[in-house]
Design an enzyme around this catalytic site. Sequence first.
Site, PDB file in Angstrom:
ATOM      1  CB  THR A   1      20.340  20.735 -36.957  1.00  0.00           C
ATOM      2  OG1 THR A   1      19.462  20.141 -37.905  1.00  0.00           O
ATOM      3  CG2 THR A   1      20.575  22.181 -37.392  1.00  0.00           C
ATOM      4  CG  ASP A   2      19.923  16.649 -40.576  1.00  0.00           C
ATOM      5  OD1 ASP A   2      19.201  17.544 -40.095  1.00  0.00           O
ATOM      6  OD2 ASP A   2      19.469  15.537 -40.945  1.00  0.00           O
ATOM      7  CD  GLU A   3      16.122  21.041 -39.760  1.00  0.00           C
ATOM      8  OE1 GLU A   3      15.633  22.091 -40.189  1.00  0.00           O
ATOM      9  OE2 GLU A   3      15.581  20.329 -38.903  1.00  0.00           O
TER      10      GLU A   3
ATOM     11  CE1 TYR B   1      16.983  24.961 -35.031  1.00  0.00           C
ATOM     12  CE2 TYR B   1      16.713  23.518 -36.923  1.00  0.00           C
ATOM     13  CZ  TYR B   1      17.158  23.731 -35.627  1.00  0.00           C
ATOM     14  OH  TYR B   1      17.769  22.707 -34.934  1.00  0.00           O
TER      15      TYR B   1
ATOM     16  CE  LYS C   1      21.624  24.435 -33.805  1.00  0.00           C
ATOM     17  NZ  LYS C   1      21.802  24.421 -32.327  1.00  0.00           N
TER      18      LYS C   1
HETATM   19  P1  NAD Z   1      14.034  22.055 -27.454  1.00  0.00           P
HETATM   20  O1  NAD Z   1      13.355  23.213 -28.121  1.00  0.00           O
HETATM   21  O2  NAD Z   1      13.233  20.892 -26.993  1.00  0.00           O
HETATM   22  O3  NAD Z   1      14.836  22.585 -26.164  1.00  0.00           O
HETATM   23  C1  NAD Z   1      15.559  23.773 -26.180  1.00  0.00           C
HETATM   24  C2  NAD Z   1      15.916  24.130 -24.732  1.00  0.00           C
HETATM   25  O4  NAD Z   1      16.704  25.332 -24.756  1.00  0.00           O
HETATM   26  C3  NAD Z   1      14.694  24.408 -23.862  1.00  0.00           C
HETATM   27  O5  NAD Z   1      14.847  23.793 -22.604  1.00  0.00           O
HETATM   28  C4  NAD Z   1      14.708  25.927 -23.708  1.00  0.00           C
HETATM   29  O6  NAD Z   1      14.154  26.382 -22.481  1.00  0.00           O
HETATM   30  C5  NAD Z   1      16.197  26.235 -23.795  1.00  0.00           C
HETATM   31  N1  NAD Z   1      16.443  27.594 -24.267  1.00  0.00           N
HETATM   32  C6  NAD Z   1      15.893  28.189 -25.359  1.00  0.00           C
HETATM   33  N2  NAD Z   1      16.330  29.456 -25.443  1.00  0.00           N
HETATM   34  C7  NAD Z   1      17.188  29.651 -24.402  1.00  0.00           C
HETATM   35  C8  NAD Z   1      17.956  30.743 -23.962  1.00  0.00           C
HETATM   36  N3  NAD Z   1      17.916  31.928 -24.601  1.00  0.00           N
HETATM   37  N4  NAD Z   1      18.747  30.596 -22.885  1.00  0.00           N
HETATM   38  C9  NAD Z   1      18.788  29.406 -22.220  1.00  0.00           C
HETATM   39  N5  NAD Z   1      18.054  28.344 -22.566  1.00  0.00           N
HETATM   40  C10 NAD Z   1      17.259  28.469 -23.654  1.00  0.00           C
HETATM   41  O7  NAD Z   1      15.191  21.623 -28.452  1.00  0.00           O
HETATM   42  P2  NAD Z   1      15.772  20.166 -28.770  1.00  0.00           P
HETATM   43  O8  NAD Z   1      14.961  19.544 -29.820  1.00  0.00           O
HETATM   44  O9  NAD Z   1      16.031  19.464 -27.510  1.00  0.00           O
HETATM   45  O10 NAD Z   1      17.164  20.577 -29.436  1.00  0.00           O
HETATM   46  C11 NAD Z   1      18.323  20.788 -28.625  1.00  0.00           C
HETATM   47  C12 NAD Z   1      19.487  21.156 -29.526  1.00  0.00           C
HETATM   48  O11 NAD Z   1      19.730  20.115 -30.455  1.00  0.00           O
HETATM   49  C13 NAD Z   1      19.265  22.429 -30.347  1.00  0.00           C
HETATM   50  O12 NAD Z   1      20.478  23.145 -30.393  1.00  0.00           O
HETATM   51  C14 NAD Z   1      18.876  21.906 -31.716  1.00  0.00           C
HETATM   52  O13 NAD Z   1      19.244  22.824 -32.732  1.00  0.00           O
HETATM   53  C15 NAD Z   1      19.699  20.633 -31.783  1.00  0.00           C
HETATM   54  N6  NAD Z   1      19.158  19.557 -32.651  1.00  0.00           N
HETATM   55  C16 NAD Z   1      17.865  19.132 -32.493  1.00  0.00           C
HETATM   56  C17 NAD Z   1      17.383  18.094 -33.275  1.00  0.00           C
HETATM   57  C18 NAD Z   1      15.980  17.558 -33.105  1.00  0.00           C
HETATM   58  O14 NAD Z   1      15.564  16.676 -33.877  1.00  0.00           O
HETATM   59  N7  NAD Z   1      15.209  18.001 -32.119  1.00  0.00           N
HETATM   60  C19 NAD Z   1      18.221  17.498 -34.225  1.00  0.00           C
HETATM   61  C20 NAD Z   1      19.531  17.961 -34.363  1.00  0.00           C
HETATM   62  C21 NAD Z   1      19.996  18.985 -33.556  1.00  0.00           C
HETATM   63  P1  TYD Z   2       9.561  18.802 -37.750  1.00  0.00           P
HETATM   64  O1  TYD Z   2       9.226  17.802 -36.685  1.00  0.00           O
HETATM   65  O2  TYD Z   2       9.071  20.211 -37.579  1.00  0.00           O
HETATM   66  O3  TYD Z   2      11.133  18.755 -37.936  1.00  0.00           O
HETATM   67  P2  TYD Z   2      12.085  19.461 -39.079  1.00  0.00           P
HETATM   68  O4  TYD Z   2      11.303  20.460 -39.827  1.00  0.00           O
HETATM   69  O5  TYD Z   2      13.145  20.080 -38.225  1.00  0.00           O
HETATM   70  O6  TYD Z   2      12.569  18.337 -39.935  1.00  0.00           O
HETATM   71  O7  TYD Z   2       8.985  18.276 -39.126  1.00  0.00           O
HETATM   72  C1  TYD Z   2       9.390  17.031 -39.669  1.00  0.00           C
HETATM   73  C2  TYD Z   2       8.764  16.893 -41.030  1.00  0.00           C
HETATM   74  O8  TYD Z   2       7.345  16.811 -40.880  1.00  0.00           O
HETATM   75  C3  TYD Z   2       9.005  18.101 -41.948  1.00  0.00           C
HETATM   76  O9  TYD Z   2       9.142  17.617 -43.286  1.00  0.00           O
HETATM   77  C4  TYD Z   2       7.737  18.918 -41.824  1.00  0.00           C
HETATM   78  C5  TYD Z   2       6.674  17.851 -41.609  1.00  0.00           C
HETATM   79  N1  TYD Z   2       5.507  18.262 -40.781  1.00  0.00           N
HETATM   80  C6  TYD Z   2       4.212  18.037 -41.258  1.00  0.00           C
HETATM   81  O10 TYD Z   2       4.003  17.498 -42.363  1.00  0.00           O
HETATM   82  N2  TYD Z   2       3.161  18.408 -40.473  1.00  0.00           N
HETATM   83  C7  TYD Z   2       3.332  19.013 -39.263  1.00  0.00           C
HETATM   84  O11 TYD Z   2       2.318  19.360 -38.592  1.00  0.00           O
HETATM   85  C8  TYD Z   2       4.670  19.219 -38.773  1.00  0.00           C
HETATM   86  C9  TYD Z   2       4.910  19.862 -37.444  1.00  0.00           C
HETATM   87  C10 TYD Z   2       5.721  18.832 -39.580  1.00  0.00           C
END
Ligand code: NAD
Ligand code: TYD
Length: 362
Positions: free
Chosen positions: A144-146, A169, A173
Amino acid sequence: MRPRGGAPRYDMTEKTILVTGGAGFIGSHVVRLLVRKYPDYHIVNLDALTYAGNLENLRDVDQAPNYTFEKADIRDMGQLQAVFSRYHPDGIIHLAAESHVDRSINNPAAFVETNVLGTVNLLNAARQVWKDAQEGKRFYHISTDEVYGSLGDEGFFTEETPYDPRSPYSASKAASDHFVRAYFHTYGLPVLLSNCSNNYGPYHFPEKLIPLMINNIREGKSLPVYGDGQYTRDWLWVEDHAAAIDLIFHKGRIGETYNIGGNNEWKNIDLVEKLCDIMDELLGRPAGSSRELITFVKDRPGHDRRYAIDAGKLKDELGWEPTIRAEEGFRKTAKWYLENEAWLRRILTGEYQKYYEAQYGV
Ligand code: NAD
Ligand code: TYD
């Protein structure tokens, strides 16, 4: 365990790719893309099915002959070794993680266990199965960019930006990214990494901002905007992320990191207002009525002000660019949630409901 998916046809398998976290939001889009695009690959989806894992996300591909599901937990080395010795994957695309910042604030240890220790288990399992025959193998870690921390009003994260994680988080990561690079330098494991901005689109778990707001608008519930709402995120259509992952997995240079972003920055309050307007239109409500549901609530502790990605390296080296424009993507997403109420309802009746009450007190 193989509850769904056809029997693997090893005779036709050119490559076996293990995707971890394939039942989650982004993982399900990656699995769908790979299963459809590469009929000669065997795609093994390894997922523990935590609260965020949902096999329904894959019901349109789960009967494909080149797909297999394995329920396994990356925290459990024995389970990982069993899967690795069964399939001998040529490539690993690692998405399994605890992914929600607010949950990490409530329970950091769970993030260390899955994101850090789970990733180290996976790295060890890959080393064991590949031993010295690493030619053509790839361990691709999705991050992630975070990890880069928080930006002010100006500037972008590049691949050279120093790590500065500020939530449990992002710290977990960042630690996992460091381990992946350490295995490249120390053991020569053929790794790749990418760090992506916020994704959005179908199958996004409704604890995250966009699906939470869409659902609350639909239900006429208040829209909880943290702090002053001036926090900025760079939103990427999830299928564009999946396409970037496919490209980097196949064409990326071993040992390299690629940033992926949407070039699509929105302040939270502007985004929530945009979603209100789209939903009013789709639901035939009077223009502006959903905006009245916006409620500013207590801020998230340590809330990062702004994320923005410079994805120039990925564009220059591999020619990737986002394809879906913001307005179009938000509209497609809102429509998808309206058309898939049953999917949402099944989630809302489960564990998420308890989390929502604890987080927002309603
Ligand atoms: P998500 O929470 O929707 O899905 C996570 C998946 O991992 C789920 O299916 C869960 O069952 C599985 N999982 C969790 N713990 C596990 C374990 N111990 N063993 C096996 N499986 C397990 O997450 P997402 O949003 O799809 O993100 C996927 C990846 O991409 C993550 O690594 C996250 O850090 C990264 N990422 C997400 C975003 C975003 O905007 N959602 C952006 C950048 C990077
Ligand atoms: P989120 O979807 O949790 O992603 P991330 O924290 O990984 O960027 O949140 C996106 C942005 O929205 C973040 O600045 C937090 C804000 N946010 C709210 O203002 N209200 C909410 O209920 C949630 C879940 C997030």
